[in-house]
Write a protein that holds these residues in place. Structure first.
Motif, PDB file in Angstrom:
ATOM      1  N   ARG A  56      29.211  44.015  40.756  1.00 32.28           N
ATOM      2  CA  ARG A  56      28.281  44.751  39.902  1.00 32.28           C
ATOM      3  C   ARG A  56      26.883  44.143  39.958  1.00 32.28           C
ATOM      4  O   ARG A  56      25.890  44.848  40.005  1.00 32.28           O
ATOM      5  N   THR A  57      26.801  42.804  39.931  1.00 30.08           N
ATOM      6  CA  THR A  57      25.490  42.172  39.949  1.00 30.08           C
ATOM      7  C   THR A  57      24.842  42.322  41.325  1.00 30.08           C
ATOM      8  O   THR A  57      23.625  42.422  41.426  1.00 30.08           O
ATOM      9  N   GLN A  58      25.629  42.364  42.401  1.00 30.29           N
ATOM     10  CA  GLN A  58      25.067  42.551  43.731  1.00 30.29           C
ATOM     11  C   GLN A  58      24.527  43.969  43.918  1.00 30.29           C
ATOM     12  O   GLN A  58      23.621  44.195  44.679  1.00 30.29           O
ATOM     13  N   GLU A  59      25.108  44.915  43.202  1.00 32.08           N
ATOM     14  CA  GLU A  59      24.658  46.297  43.322  1.00 32.08           C
ATOM     15  C   GLU A  59      23.399  46.546  42.506  1.00 32.08           C
ATOM     16  O   GLU A  59      22.864  47.646  42.481  1.00 32.08           O
ATOM     17  N   GLY A  60      22.912  45.511  41.817  1.00 29.15           N
ATOM     18  CA  GLY A  60      21.673  45.659  41.070  1.00 29.15           C
ATOM     19  C   GLY A  60      21.861  46.262  39.684  1.00 29.15           C
ATOM     20  O   GLY A  60      20.898  46.606  39.017  1.00 29.15           O
ATOM     21  N   THR A  61      23.090  46.386  39.233  1.00 27.56           N
ATOM     22  CA  THR A  61      23.343  46.901  37.896  1.00 27.56           C
ATOM     23  C   THR A  61      23.862  45.774  37.021  1.00 27.56           C
ATOM     24  O   THR A  61      24.422  44.811  37.519  1.00 27.56           O
ATOM     25  N   ALA A  62      23.642  45.916  35.736  1.00 27.10           N
ATOM     26  CA  ALA A  62      24.114  44.890  34.812  1.00 27.10           C
ATOM     27  C   ALA A  62      25.636  44.884  34.790  1.00 27.10           C
ATOM     28  O   ALA A  62      26.267  45.937  34.841  1.00 27.10           O
ATOM     29  N   ALA A  63      26.209  43.697  34.719  1.00 27.14           N
ATOM     30  CA  ALA A  63      27.664  43.590  34.612  1.00 27.14           C
ATOM     31  C   ALA A  63      28.106  44.149  33.267  1.00 27.14           C
ATOM     32  O   ALA A  63      27.476  43.904  32.244  1.00 27.14           O
ATOM     33  N   LEU A  64      29.161  44.908  33.273  1.00 24.21           N
ATOM     34  CA  LEU A  64      29.644  45.532  32.044  1.00 24.21           C
ATOM     35  C   LEU A  64      30.585  44.580  31.316  1.00 24.21           C
ATOM     36  O   LEU A  64      31.791  44.799  31.244  1.00 24.21           O
ATOM     37  N   ILE A  65      30.015  43.507  30.795  1.00 22.34           N
ATOM     38  CA  ILE A  65      30.770  42.476  30.095  1.00 22.34           C
ATOM     39  C   ILE A  65      30.213  42.349  28.687  1.00 22.34           C
ATOM     40  O   ILE A  65      29.014  42.201  28.499  1.00 22.34           O
ATOM     41  N   GLY A  66      31.102  42.409  27.704  1.00 19.29           N
ATOM     42  CA  GLY A  66      30.676  42.270  26.315  1.00 19.29           C
ATOM     43  C   GLY A  66      30.632  43.608  25.605  1.00 19.29           C
ATOM     44  O   GLY A  66      30.704  44.667  26.233  1.00 19.29           O
ATOM     45  N   GLY A  67      30.543  43.538  24.291  1.00 18.84           N
ATOM     46  CA  GLY A  67      30.490  44.756  23.498  1.00 18.84           C
ATOM     47  C   GLY A  67      30.876  44.485  22.058  1.00 18.84           C
ATOM     48  O   GLY A  67      31.148  43.340  21.668  1.00 18.84           O
ATOM     49  N   PRO A  68      30.925  45.537  21.260  1.00 16.40           N
ATOM     50  CA  PRO A  68      31.225  45.385  19.830  1.00 16.40           C
ATOM     51  C   PRO A  68      32.645  44.863  19.574  1.00 16.40           C
ATOM     52  O   PRO A  68      33.578  45.231  20.273  1.00 16.40           O
ATOM     53  N   PHE A  69      32.777  43.999  18.587  1.00 13.98           N
ATOM     54  CA  PHE A  69      34.090  43.536  18.152  1.00 13.98           C
ATOM     55  C   PHE A  69      33.990  43.023  16.728  1.00 13.98           C
ATOM     56  O   PHE A  69      32.905  42.735  16.224  1.00 13.98           O
ATOM     57  N   GLU A  70      35.139  42.913  16.071  1.00  9.09           N
ATOM     58  CA  GLU A  70      35.233  42.308  14.743  1.00  9.09           C
ATOM     59  C   GLU A  70      36.503  41.484  14.694  1.00  9.09           C
ATOM     60  O   GLU A  70      37.603  42.005  14.880  1.00  9.09           O
ATOM     61  N   LEU A  71      36.335  40.179  14.457  1.00 18.33           N
ATOM     62  CA  LEU A  71      37.456  39.249  14.416  1.00 18.33           C
ATOM     63  C   LEU A  71      37.271  38.316  13.217  1.00 18.33           C
ATOM     64  O   LEU A  71      36.361  38.509  12.411  1.00 18.33           O
ATOM     65  N   VAL A  72      38.110  37.310  13.118  1.00 19.80           N
ATOM     66  CA  VAL A  72      37.989  36.335  12.036  1.00 19.80           C
ATOM     67  C   VAL A  72      38.083  34.931  12.632  1.00 19.80           C
ATOM     68  O   VAL A  72      38.826  34.705  13.585  1.00 19.80           O
ATOM     69  N   ASP A  73      37.282  33.996  12.089  1.00 18.62           N
ATOM     70  CA  ASP A  73      37.249  32.655  12.668  1.00 18.62           C
ATOM     71  C   ASP A  73      38.235  31.709  11.987  1.00 18.62           C
ATOM     72  O   ASP A  73      39.007  32.110  11.115  1.00 18.62           O
ATOM     73  N   GLN A  74      38.187  30.439  12.408  1.00 15.38           N
ATOM     74  CA  GLN A  74      39.152  29.443  11.934  1.00 15.38           C
ATOM     75  C   GLN A  74      39.002  29.111  10.453  1.00 15.38           C
ATOM     76  O   GLN A  74      39.858  28.447   9.880  1.00 15.38           O
ATOM     77  N   SER A  75      37.938  29.585   9.824  1.00 15.74           N
ATOM     78  CA  SER A  75      37.771  29.360   8.385  1.00 15.74           C
ATOM     79  C   SER A  75      38.065  30.626   7.583  1.00 15.74           C
ATOM     80  O   SER A  75      37.944  30.627   6.358  1.00 15.74           O
ATOM     81  N   GLY A  76      38.427  31.709   8.281  1.00 16.92           N
ATOM     82  CA  GLY A  76      38.723  32.962   7.599  1.00 16.92           C
ATOM     83  C   GLY A  76      37.520  33.879   7.468  1.00 16.92           C
ATOM     84  O   GLY A  76      37.609  34.952   6.872  1.00 16.92           O
ATOM     85  N   ARG A  77      36.385  33.484   8.048  1.00 22.08           N
ATOM     86  CA  ARG A  77      35.166  34.280   7.964  1.00 22.08           C
ATOM     87  C   ARG A  77      35.174  35.380   9.014  1.00 22.08           C
ATOM     88  O   ARG A  77      35.560  35.154  10.159  1.00 22.08           O
ATOM     89  N   THR A  78      34.722  36.573   8.650  1.00 26.22           N
ATOM     90  CA  THR A  78      34.624  37.673   9.599  1.00 26.22           C
ATOM     91  C   THR A  78      33.472  37.412  10.566  1.00 26.22           C
ATOM     92  O   THR A  78      32.364  37.037  10.153  1.00 26.22           O
ATOM     93  N   VAL A  79      33.737  37.572  11.852  1.00 27.64           N
ATOM     94  CA  VAL A  79      32.737  37.376  12.898  1.00 27.64           C
ATOM     95  C   VAL A  79      32.712  38.630  13.762  1.00 27.64           C
ATOM     96  O   VAL A  79      33.755  39.133  14.171  1.00 27.64           O
ATOM     97  N   THR A  80      31.507  39.140  14.028  1.00 32.54           N
ATOM     98  CA  THR A  80      31.354  40.298  14.907  1.00 32.54           C
ATOM     99  C   THR A  80      30.467  39.910  16.076  1.00 32.54           C
ATOM    100  O   THR A  80      29.912  38.803  16.114  1.00 32.54           O
TER     101      THR A  80
END
Length: 197
Positions: free
Chosen positions: A30-54
């Motif tokens: 993807r990067t060789q073709e000159g386009t941005a790599a389609l990696i990453g995006g929206p998510f919602e999870l929780v961390d080791q302290s119980g806090r919501t992380v997006t």
């Protein structure tokens, strides 16, 4: 170690290596073709302290993101140790980087499990879990392969997964990645080059 266990471990490690190679090739293509790599995006999870992380929680700092699981016997702790040592070598620029561990085994990797695991690695680590559906969403966004290995035991099992560490910029865009054979020195050098400082 029994022959059966040895064969299972070798098979899983081979599959993880293959998934890493394929994932790296797709990113490179993807990067060789000159386009941005389609990696990453929206998510919602929780961390080791119980806090919501997006995904928005990570905006504003660089992120070093790895997917794995705490019951992994060798691949995951090795990768997290490399990340920890690399950040220790980076110097002041390490303050600009958030190391992130996202589980692919939410069934066992509870908030409490992640809290204990966190103590073994860089203190800045954000360790994330969620429901199986939430984990599936974030893994898909980052093009991460994972699968529960078939075993006779219901609680003692391995996870087959790709082993790639992603460097994301402060806007959440993919910058580069590191394969499982990355060294702390090489990772630190790349982080300094990309992050600056």
């Amino acid at each position: 170690m029994s022959t059966r266990t040895f064969v299972l471990v070798v098979t899983l490690l081979s599959a993880a290596l293959a998934a890493t190679v394929v994932g790296g090739y797709l990113i490179w293509t993807r990067t060789q073709e000159g386009t941005a790599a389609l990696i990453g995006g929206p998510f919602e999870l929780v961390d080791q302290s119980g806090r919501t992380v997006t995904d928005q929680t990570l905006i504003g700092k660089w992120s070093l993101i790895y997917f794995g699981y705490t019951f992994c016997p060798d691949v995951c702790p090795t990768s997290l140790t490399v990340m920890t040592q690399a950040l220790d070598q980076v110097g002041p620029a390490a303050d600009k980087v958030t190391p992130v561990f996202i589980t692919v085994d939410p069934e066992r990797d509870t908030v409490e499990q992640l809290a204990g695991y966190h103590d073994h690695f860089h203190p800045g680590f954000v360790m994330l879990t969620g429901t199986p559906a939430q984990v599936k969403t974030v893994a898909k966004a980052y093009r991460v392969y994972y699968r529960k290995a078939e075993t006779e035991a219901s609680t003692d099992y391995l996870m087959d997964h790709s082993s790639i560490t992603y460097l994301m910029d402060p806007d959440g865009n993919y910058v580069t990645h590191f394969a499982h054979d990355a060294t702390p020195e090489g990772m630190a050098r790349t982080i300094r080059e990309k992050v600056g400082g």
